[in-house]
Structures are given as C-alpha cells and as structure tokens.
Enzyme design. Structure first.
Site, PDB file in Angstrom:
ATOM      1  NE  ARG A 187      19.894  53.713  17.351  1.00  0.00           N
ATOM      2  CZ  ARG A 187      19.239  52.607  17.644  1.00  0.00           C
ATOM      3  NH1 ARG A 187      18.783  51.838  16.694  1.00  0.00           N
ATOM      4  NH2 ARG A 187      19.016  52.269  18.892  1.00  0.00           N
TER       5      ARG A 187
ATOM      6  CE  LYS B 169      19.465  43.700  36.034  1.00  0.00           C
ATOM      7  NZ  LYS B 169      18.409  44.721  36.112  1.00  0.00           N
TER       8      LYS B 169
ATOM      9  CG  ASP C 232      24.925  42.713  40.236  1.00  0.00           C
ATOM     10  OD1 ASP C 232      24.590  43.672  40.946  1.00  0.00           O
ATOM     11  OD2 ASP C 232      24.281  41.660  40.172  1.00  0.00           O
ATOM     12  CG  HIS C 233      23.701  48.951  39.974  1.00  0.00           C
ATOM     13  ND1 HIS C 233      22.669  48.240  39.433  1.00  0.00           N
ATOM     14  CD2 HIS C 233      23.152  49.680  40.969  1.00  0.00           C
ATOM     15  CE1 HIS C 233      21.551  48.542  40.059  1.00  0.00           C
ATOM     16  NE2 HIS C 233      21.811  49.411  41.000  1.00  0.00           N
TER      17      HIS C 233
ATOM     18  CG  HIS D 200      20.773  43.852  41.563  1.00  0.00           C
ATOM     19  ND1 HIS D 200      21.882  44.042  40.783  1.00  0.00           N
ATOM     20  CD2 HIS D 200      19.776  44.560  40.974  1.00  0.00           C
ATOM     21  CE1 HIS D 200      21.571  44.842  39.767  1.00  0.00           C
ATOM     22  NE2 HIS D 200      20.303  45.164  39.862  1.00  0.00           N
TER      23      HIS D 200
HETATM   24  C1  BG6 Z   1      18.160  47.668  38.320  1.00  0.00           C
HETATM   25  C2  BG6 Z   1      16.782  47.154  37.982  1.00  0.00           C
HETATM   26  O1  BG6 Z   1      19.120  46.697  38.003  1.00  0.00           O
HETATM   27  O2  BG6 Z   1      18.222  47.961  39.707  1.00  0.00           O
HETATM   28  C3  BG6 Z   1      15.732  48.177  38.384  1.00  0.00           C
HETATM   29  O3  BG6 Z   1      16.696  46.897  36.597  1.00  0.00           O
HETATM   30  C4  BG6 Z   1      15.889  48.563  39.833  1.00  0.00           C
HETATM   31  O4  BG6 Z   1      14.430  47.647  38.158  1.00  0.00           O
HETATM   32  C5  BG6 Z   1      17.324  48.976  40.129  1.00  0.00           C
HETATM   33  O5  BG6 Z   1      15.004  49.640  40.095  1.00  0.00           O
HETATM   34  C6  BG6 Z   1      17.529  49.194  41.613  1.00  0.00           C
HETATM   35  O6  BG6 Z   1      18.799  49.746  41.825  1.00  0.00           O
HETATM   36  P1  BG6 Z   1      19.088  50.702  43.052  1.00  0.00           P
HETATM   37  O7  BG6 Z   1      20.548  50.968  42.972  1.00  0.00           O
HETATM   38  O8  BG6 Z   1      18.230  51.929  42.852  1.00  0.00           O
HETATM   39  O9  BG6 Z   1      18.679  49.949  44.273  1.00  0.00           O
END
Ligand code: BG6
Length: 490
Positions: free
Chosen positions: A44, A153, A182-183, A245
């Site tokens: 934006r 997400k 979902d990383h 996760h």
């Molecule tokens: C995210 C959550 O999906 O994952 C966060 O929204 C969290 O709250 C994060 O801190 C943790 O990811 P990672 O890769 O740092 O373990």
C-alpha cells in the site's frame, strides 16, 4: 522449470523482508530460479521499484543464511533488476485491473508466459478478498498458463472459518493450485523423517507399540509474543503452533508407509493419522507466561504485553497427551509441548524405547532405555542413545550416544524452509504443503480442546518466564511415571 512472475501481496511486510527476499537470493545463487522470472512486490505504501531493490539488498545482508558473496554488478543485472513494486490497496478492487496490465507487460519483458505465483503474505482478513479480486479481474485463467496461490497461516480460526475461507479460495483456484504453507514442512529435518524411517532397515521394524514406550514432540521458544499481541490474542499456542506445525511433525512420525512417493499418496497417509487422533480432557494443559528474570533481565508478563488484555486468558503454552488409535500406535502416548518464554529455543522429536526383558543385564532396572532424537532445530541432526560396557575391568554398563549433525555433511548449510517451499511452488510440487483435509482434521482435533478451555471458568495457570511451563505439564508426565526431556545434549 516453467517461467513465472512471483507476485507478493504484502511486499513491504516482515515476512517478505526476513524470509522471502533472502530465500529468493539463495535460490538465485544456487541456479534454482527459472530463466524467465520476475518479482512484483505489491503493497500500500508509496515506493519505487528502486526502493524495493534496496530493501531486497538490505534484507539479504541482514537475514540471509549466507553472506552476499556474489559479484554485486552481476547480482544487480540478473537478479535485483527483476524486482518491481506495485502500489495497491488490497481492499480497492479497481486497482487489480491495472495490476493485470502491469503483469502482462512484464510477461513480454521476461518471457513469463502468464504463469503466476500469488503469494499472500498479508493478514488473513485479506485472503478471500484478494482471491476474489483476482477472479473478478480474470487474473486466474487456464489457457495453457498456470496461476498458483500461496497462503500463509493461519488458515482459519477454527473449522467453521477454515471451511468458509476454503470455499472462497476454491471459487478462484483448484485444490491443486492452492499451496497452504506450513513452514515446518520446509525444514530439512522434517523432510528427513520419512527418509529416516523408510530408507533404513533398522528403524521401521521397531517403529510401533511393541518397541516404543512413548514419543515427545517439543517446539519450545525463548521469545515472548513481541509485537504480535493483536494476533496472538485471537490465536494462542494451540492454534498458533499445535494445529499446524506440531500436527505436521506428528503425522510424519506416525504415518504408515505411503504406496509411493507421490504428493497425494503421502498426504493420504498423513490424513489417516489425523483421523485417528484421540485426546482426553484431563490430558491437555495450558499456561500463560508471567514475569520472570532471565540473564539478569526482567521480562514482562504476557498480560503486560502490547495489545494484550490485562485479564487475558490466552494460552502461551500448551502440553497434551494424545493417542493414535490404530494398530501400530495403540497405547503409545504422544506428548506434545510448545510454549513461549521457555528456557531454550529448540524443536525436537524424541522417541523413547521400551525396556528390554528384565533378564541378563536388564535385571538391573537402573539401566537406561534407548532414545532416538530427531533434532529439527537449532542443530539439525539425529541422536541415538544406547548402552555399552564401560571399558576396563568389571561389568559396568554406561549409556553412550551417537550424534549426527546435518552440517557435518560436507559443510552443508541447510536451506531455509522458505527456499525449499518457494522452489516447490514454482516447480508445481505441493508435497510439502497441506491439503485441505489435513487442515480440516487438525481443526476438528484442536476445536474440541478450544471448546473445553473456553467453556471452563478455571483461571489459566501462570508460569514464570524462563521456566518450563506450568507444573501441570510436569504432572501430565509424572502421573504416567515419565518426564519431559530438555534439549538433547551429546
Ligand atoms: C510461527 C508462529 O508459525 O512459527 C510463531 O506463528 C512461532 O509464533 C514460529 O514463533 C516458530 O517458527 P520457528 O521456525 O522459529 O521455529
């Protein structure tokens, strides 16, 4: 790989800066971007493409896993110049027509053939709106080109809202073109779980209730909720971490071998795990961080964080004992634990094996059980603990360990999750993304716990920042004669 334009909605946001730009640069260095490729950051603010390129450079220098060692001039020519900015108010549908024209011009310049990845790195309330506007402006067409959407997400707040969101997206995109991120699935060790289980002779035969006593999955964090109070007040640990996760890690550990390695075969097996989950009300524990002193520094309580209600009952910690009601896992508890402001940041899956029969050496009940730990982060690897004879005279038995560190493979520097995920979207491989029914069944599971918690007037247990959560979480284990393991140490 097909050429394409990556269109990032939320191009000026945190995720883009911290994760997406550095990931793109690493993909470029590894030669993993298509020949015909451009990026359009949509936001934006009033920015120029030049300014976006500067931000890209800054974010690479600040957040990339490897320093920017390439020739700057070359980087500029073949990478940075492909970044463009497009100003758009997501809620104003008139701007989309111009965006369409802009993308079509870029198609000519970069030979991107109408292929698009629409990455929605925006607040969830915009997901449906953007998707509908893309539809209304004929930006998703199937005339030989492809258009895919990547959704960050949270995918809904509960099952009902996820159903609505999904229906909205499906008006524009087919299921095969929806990439729900979902990383955790992009993390190297999460991807290694299936290989470890199904590419080795010695794990799978003992991967069941005959040999495994229990499984622990921990994702622990030291940070508090920082500036995300507004989001977290709607979410809490259960929705933020368990629904996605933790459920994904659980399915990878517990799934049956798929019939082949195709995306759908793997997802089919993961869904079966989610459908078999059961949990009892007395086996779920929640907690919220209070003040605490860590490294001499006073940390504030959750209720004192920005945008958090002073009497908030939202959980920043969740621990649960769940069962998977199938032949392989009947009676094997899976203990899940996640929380903010805990003593260590790490994610691990720990498998504790049953004791062997109490004869020979095991007449001595103090012997240690075998333990296998899959370290998802920070030090990716696999740890195995077993017993051996103490060298020298006598028959003392001691526990020893074998410890595999992923980075020991030829100085391997694991790609960040987003590198793998972005690359997979461009290749059209959705194995590491969640299919709708995975989302559906994990919401079904999580919703029942939310109902228990929100129909109870019991005050939420408070734990001091820098400790391992409320005492109820320890009792969950103690009552079963077990205990939580901290981060694995060799
Ligand atoms: C995210 C959550 O999906 O994952 C966060 O929204 C969290 O709250 C994060 O801190 C943790 O990811 P990672 O890769 O740092 O373990």
């Amino acid at each position: 790989m097909d050429p394409c334009i990556l269109v990032i909605f939320g191009g000026t946001g945190d995720l883009t800066r911290r994760k997406l730009y550095p990931a793109l640069c690493n993909l470029y260095r590894e030669g993993l971007l298509p020949e015909g490729f451009a990026v359009v950051s949509v936001g934006r603010r009033d920015l120029s493409s030049e300014q976006v390129r500067e931000t890209v450079m800054d974010s690479i220098n600040e957040f990339s896993r490897q320093p920017c060692s390439c020739n700057l001039e070359e980087l500029e020519q073949s990478f940075l110049n492909r970044f463009h900015y497009y100003k758009l108010d997501f809620a104003d549908s008139t701007g989309y027509g111009h965006l369409k024209d802009f993308l079509e011009e870029l198609d000519q310049e970069y030979n991107t053939a109408g292929n698009r990845v629409f990455f929605l790195a925006v607040a969830p309330e915009y997901f449906s709106e953007i998707s509908n506007d893309l539809h209304n402006h004929n930006m998703v067409i199937n005339n030989g080109s492809w258009q895919r959407v990547v959704i960050e997400k949270p995918f809904g707040q509960d099952l009902d809202s996820a159903l609505v969101l999904n229906a909205e997206l499906r008006k524009t995109f087919g299921e095969q073109n929806i990439y729900r991120i979902d990383h955790y699935l992009g993390k190297e060790m999460a991807q290694s779980i299936m290989v470890m289980r199904f590419a080795n002779a010695f794990f799978e035969p003992i991967w069941n209730n005959k040999y495994i006593d229990h499984v622990q999955i921990s994702i622990c964090e030291t940070d508090g909720i920082g500036t995300r109070g507004g989001y977290y007040e709607q979410s809490g640990a259960l929705r933020d971490m368990v629904q996605n996760h933790m459920m994904q890690l659980l399915t990878l550990v517990a799934m049956e071998p798929p019939v082949d390695l195709s995306t759908e075969a793997i997802r089919d097996e993961k869904v079966k795990v989610l459908r078999s989950l059961s949990v009892k009300r007395e086996d779920v524990v929640r907690g919220q961080y209070g003040e605490g002193i860590v490294d001499g520094q006073r940390l504030k309580a959750y209720r004192d964080e920005d945008k958090v209600a002073p009497d908030s009952n939202m959980e920043t910690f969740a621990a649960l004992k769940v069962f998977i009601e199938n032949f392989r896992w009947a009676q094997v508890p899976f203990y899940l634990r996640t929380g903010k402001r805990l003593p260590h940041k790490y994610a691990e899956i720990l498998i504790k094996f049953k004791k062997i029969p109490g004869v020979l050496y095991f007449k001595d009940s103090s012997l240690n059980p075998n333990i296998l730990t899959i370290r998802v982060q920070p030090d990716e690897g696999i740890f195995l603990k077993f017993n051996t004879k103490n060298p020298g005279p006598g028959q003392t038995i001691i526990p020893v360990s074998m410890d595999f560190y992923q980075h020991e493979i030829d100085g391997f520097n694991s790609p960040e999750a987003y590198e793998r995920l972005l690359h997979d979207v461009m290749r059209g491989d959705s194995t590491l993304f969640t299919r709708w029914d995975e989302v559906e069944y994990s919401w079904r599971f999580v919703d029942q716990i939310e109902r228990w918690w929100h129909t109870s007037n019991e005050p939420i247990p408070i734990y001091a920042s820098g400790t391992w959560g409320p005492k109820e979480a320890d009792l969950l284990m103690k009552n079963d004669g077990r205990e939580w393991f901290g981060p694995t140490k060799s």
